[in-house]
Design a protein around this motif. Structure first.
Motif, PDB file in Angstrom:
ATOM      1  N   THR A 193       0.835  -1.204   0.000  1.00 51.89           N
ATOM      2  CA  THR A 193       0.000   0.000   0.000  1.00 51.89           C
ATOM      3  C   THR A 193       0.865   1.248   0.000  1.00 51.89           C
ATOM      4  O   THR A 193       0.613   2.198  -0.753  1.00 51.89           O
ATOM      5  N   LEU A 194       1.897   1.264   0.829  1.00 50.81           N
ATOM      6  CA  LEU A 194       2.749   2.451   0.904  1.00 50.81           C
ATOM      7  C   LEU A 194       3.563   2.644  -0.374  1.00 50.81           C
ATOM      8  O   LEU A 194       3.935   3.777  -0.708  1.00 50.81           O
ATOM      9  N   ARG A 195       3.838   1.566  -1.097  1.00 51.69           N
ATOM     10  CA  ARG A 195       4.587   1.689  -2.349  1.00 51.69           C
ATOM     11  C   ARG A 195       3.696   2.087  -3.524  1.00 51.69           C
ATOM     12  O   ARG A 195       4.200   2.434  -4.588  1.00 51.69           O
ATOM     13  N   ASN A 196       2.406   2.014  -3.334  1.00 49.60           N
ATOM     14  CA  ASN A 196       1.457   2.283  -4.416  1.00 49.60           C
ATOM     15  C   ASN A 196       1.174   3.779  -4.518  1.00 49.60           C
ATOM     16  O   ASN A 196       0.524   4.351  -3.646  1.00 49.60           O
ATOM     17  N   PRO A 197       1.648   4.450  -5.558  1.00 46.39           N
ATOM     18  CA  PRO A 197       1.447   5.906  -5.662  1.00 46.39           C
ATOM     19  C   PRO A 197      -0.017   6.302  -5.833  1.00 46.39           C
ATOM     20  O   PRO A 197      -0.366   7.459  -5.634  1.00 46.39           O
ATOM     21  N   LYS A 198      -0.883   5.353  -6.178  1.00 47.35           N
ATOM     22  CA  LYS A 198      -2.299   5.658  -6.377  1.00 47.35           C
ATOM     23  C   LYS A 198      -3.151   5.377  -5.132  1.00 47.35           C
ATOM     24  O   LYS A 198      -4.353   5.661  -5.141  1.00 47.35           O
ATOM     25  N   ALA A 199      -2.557   4.832  -4.088  1.00 48.57           N
ATOM     26  CA  ALA A 199      -3.321   4.521  -2.885  1.00 48.57           C
ATOM     27  C   ALA A 199      -3.767   5.804  -2.195  1.00 48.57           C
ATOM     28  O   ALA A 199      -2.995   6.761  -2.084  1.00 48.57           O
ATOM     29  N   PRO A 200      -5.008   5.855  -1.725  1.00 45.65           N
ATOM     30  CA  PRO A 200      -5.482   7.034  -0.996  1.00 45.65           C
ATOM     31  C   PRO A 200      -4.658   7.279   0.268  1.00 45.65           C
ATOM     32  O   PRO A 200      -4.118   6.340   0.867  1.00 45.65           O
ATOM     33  N   ARG A 201      -4.592   8.534   0.667  1.00 51.55           N
ATOM     34  CA  ARG A 201      -3.811   8.869   1.861  1.00 51.55           C
ATOM     35  C   ARG A 201      -4.334   8.128   3.092  1.00 51.55           C
ATOM     36  O   ARG A 201      -3.544   7.683   3.931  1.00 51.55           O
ATOM     37  N   ALA A 202      -5.639   7.974   3.224  1.00 50.71           N
ATOM     38  CA  ALA A 202      -6.208   7.271   4.374  1.00 50.71           C
ATOM     39  C   ALA A 202      -5.710   5.823   4.429  1.00 50.71           C
ATOM     40  O   ALA A 202      -5.424   5.293   5.511  1.00 50.71           O
ATOM     41  N   ASP A 203      -5.597   5.186   3.272  1.00 49.86           N
ATOM     42  CA  ASP A 203      -5.078   3.815   3.229  1.00 49.86           C
ATOM     43  C   ASP A 203      -3.613   3.785   3.633  1.00 49.86           C
ATOM     44  O   ASP A 203      -3.150   2.860   4.298  1.00 49.86           O
ATOM     45  N   LYS A 204      -2.860   4.790   3.216  1.00 46.81           N
ATOM     46  CA  LYS A 204      -1.446   4.853   3.570  1.00 46.81           C
ATOM     47  C   LYS A 204      -1.274   5.121   5.065  1.00 46.81           C
ATOM     48  O   LYS A 204      -0.341   4.601   5.695  1.00 46.81           O
ATOM     49  N   GLN A 205      -2.167   5.920   5.636  1.00 51.11           N
ATOM     50  CA  GLN A 205      -2.104   6.163   7.072  1.00 51.11           C
ATOM     51  C   GLN A 205      -2.334   4.872   7.846  1.00 51.11           C
ATOM     52  O   GLN A 205      -1.605   4.554   8.791  1.00 51.11           O
ATOM     53  N   LEU A 207      11.233   1.141   7.717  1.00 49.09           N
ATOM     54  CA  LEU A 207      10.696   2.297   7.009  1.00 49.09           C
ATOM     55  C   LEU A 207      11.752   2.945   6.113  1.00 49.09           C
ATOM     56  O   LEU A 207      11.438   3.409   5.011  1.00 49.09           O
ATOM     57  N   ASN A 208      12.989   2.982   6.569  1.00 47.16           N
ATOM     58  CA  ASN A 208      14.050   3.542   5.731  1.00 47.16           C
ATOM     59  C   ASN A 208      14.200   2.748   4.434  1.00 47.16           C
ATOM     60  O   ASN A 208      14.386   3.325   3.357  1.00 47.16           O
ATOM     61  N   ARG A 209      14.116   1.420   4.527  1.00 45.34           N
ATOM     62  CA  ARG A 209      14.205   0.600   3.320  1.00 45.34           C
ATOM     63  C   ARG A 209      12.957   0.769   2.450  1.00 45.34           C
ATOM     64  O   ARG A 209      13.045   0.835   1.220  1.00 45.34           O
ATOM     65  N   LEU A 210      11.814   0.859   3.095  1.00 42.34           N
ATOM     66  CA  LEU A 210      10.558   0.965   2.355  1.00 42.34           C
ATOM     67  C   LEU A 210      10.497   2.248   1.533  1.00 42.34           C
ATOM     68  O   LEU A 210       9.995   2.259   0.400  1.00 42.34           O
ATOM     69  N   PHE A 211      11.030   3.319   2.086  1.00 40.27           N
ATOM     70  CA  PHE A 211      10.917   4.618   1.428  1.00 40.27           C
ATOM     71  C   PHE A 211      12.166   5.005   0.640  1.00 40.27           C
ATOM     72  O   PHE A 211      12.250   6.128   0.137  1.00 40.27           O
ATOM     73  N   VAL A 212      13.142   4.135   0.545  1.00 42.34           N
ATOM     74  CA  VAL A 212      14.351   4.487  -0.178  1.00 42.34           C
ATOM     75  C   VAL A 212      14.026   4.730  -1.648  1.00 42.34           C
ATOM     76  O   VAL A 212      13.271   3.989  -2.280  1.00 42.34           O
ATOM     77  N   ALA A 213      14.583   5.798  -2.185  1.00 42.92           N
ATOM     78  CA  ALA A 213      14.434   6.159  -3.603  1.00 42.92           C
ATOM     79  C   ALA A 213      12.980   6.314  -4.027  1.00 42.92           C
ATOM     80  O   ALA A 213      12.645   6.188  -5.197  1.00 42.92           O
ATOM     81  N   ARG A 214      12.117   6.629  -3.062  1.00 43.50           N
ATOM     82  CA  ARG A 214      10.721   6.857  -3.412  1.00 43.50           C
ATOM     83  C   ARG A 214      10.524   8.324  -3.768  1.00 43.50           C
ATOM     84  O   ARG A 214      11.114   9.216  -3.161  1.00 43.50           O
ATOM     85  N   PRO A 215       9.681   8.642  -4.752  1.00 36.96           N
ATOM     86  CA  PRO A 215       9.407  10.040  -5.061  1.00 36.96           C
ATOM     87  C   PRO A 215       8.653  10.704  -3.925  1.00 36.96           C
ATOM     88  O   PRO A 215       7.838  10.074  -3.257  1.00 36.96           O
ATOM     89  N   LYS A 216       8.938  11.953  -3.675  1.00 35.50           N
ATOM     90  CA  LYS A 216       8.291  12.670  -2.583  1.00 35.50           C
ATOM     91  C   LYS A 216       6.864  13.045  -2.948  1.00 35.50           C
ATOM     92  O   LYS A 216       6.536  13.282  -4.100  1.00 35.50           O
TER      93      LYS A 216
END
Length: 267
Positions: free
Chosen positions: A111-123, A252-261
């Protein structure tokens, strides 16, 4: 002195048998993790959670267990633990059909890697990840499949009736009568650079293997627990809380590495 100890312990006696670290323990791991986030992970987390800290987010999945929504009452219940019978490894037994903490980590990471996931789902996903990583450092959340993670092992702690799971969730932590922020500062000062390197594994199989070994060693020889048991296990509690914080950050550091802001939506 006994009266003060009794007051400190009473809070965990009625805790839900399915919960992991109590509120204090989860806040400690979240607060420690905050000190080891990469700049990119911190930016991503702030965009998802806003002003909500990891310490605050860490207890949300337990709080929501009171919701009558079927997701919380049924679907999410197995996400807090894994089952590894004595003498087995998680790789050998795998997850049950309803899922467990490992399958939940995969689900919420996607879910966190999915750029189309709604913010509520990411929360929801981020809060659950922080919580689950903490859960898996509590040895009795790697259950043996026999006694529901120690919930069916009755003990007394300084004369008060409880069970082994609750002792490890809250009893050994709360009897110190420290706030989560005091605990956090105390533990951060003790973490050595070599421990940061050695303990910061983002691999859940490593955590589970370690917790399984600890689990099999913490069952007491007597149901009447007091100073000897707390003395024997104090260093383990500290170590597992420290590892929880470091591993939340590592995951979390690995999950968000090289992810677009700023890639989440506001829906």
């Amino acid at each position: 002195m006994f009266v003060h100890l009794a007051i400190a312990i009473l809070g965990f006696l009625g805790s839900s048998p399915a919960m992991a670290w109590g509120k204090t323990g989860h806040r400690i791991t979240g607060a420690i993790a905050d000190h080891y986030l990469s700049s990119r992970a911190r930016t991503e987390i702030n965009h998802i959670l806003g002003t909500e800290s990891l310490a605050e987010a860490s207890n949300w999945p337990d709080f929501m267990r009171s919701s009558t929504d079927p997701f919380w009452q049924k679907t999410a219940s197995p996400y807090h633990y894994v089952t590894v019978p004595k003498g087995k490894t998680y790789s050998e037994v795998g997850a049950p059909s309803e899922g467990d903490a490992v399958t939940a980590l995969r689900r919420f990471s996607a879910t966190l890697r999915n750029p189309k996931a709604p913010r509520a789902d990411k929360q929801l996903a981020l809060r659950f990840i922080v919580h689950i990583v903490g859960d898996l450092q509590q040895p009795l959340h790697t259950g043996n499949g026999v006694d529901h993670g120690g919930n069916e092992v009755p003990v007394t702690l300084f004369g008060l009736k409880t069970n082994l799971h609750s002792v490890w969730d809250s009893g050994l932590i709360d009897q110190e009568q420290l706030s989560y922020s005091e605990w956090t500062q105390y533990l951060l000062a003790k973490i050595k650079p070599q421990q940061v390197v050695g303990w910061s594994s983002p691999n859940s199989l490593v955590w589970i293997a370690e917790s399984t070994i600890l689990r099999d060693a913490i069952y007491p020889s007597t149901p009447n627990l007091s100073y000897a048991y707390t003395f024997q296990n104090h260093a383990i509690i500290e170590q597992q809380l420290e590892k929880g914080g470091l591993r939340i950050a590592a995951y979390l550091n690995r999950l968000f590495v090289a992810r677009p802001k700023h890639h989440t939506t506001s829906r």
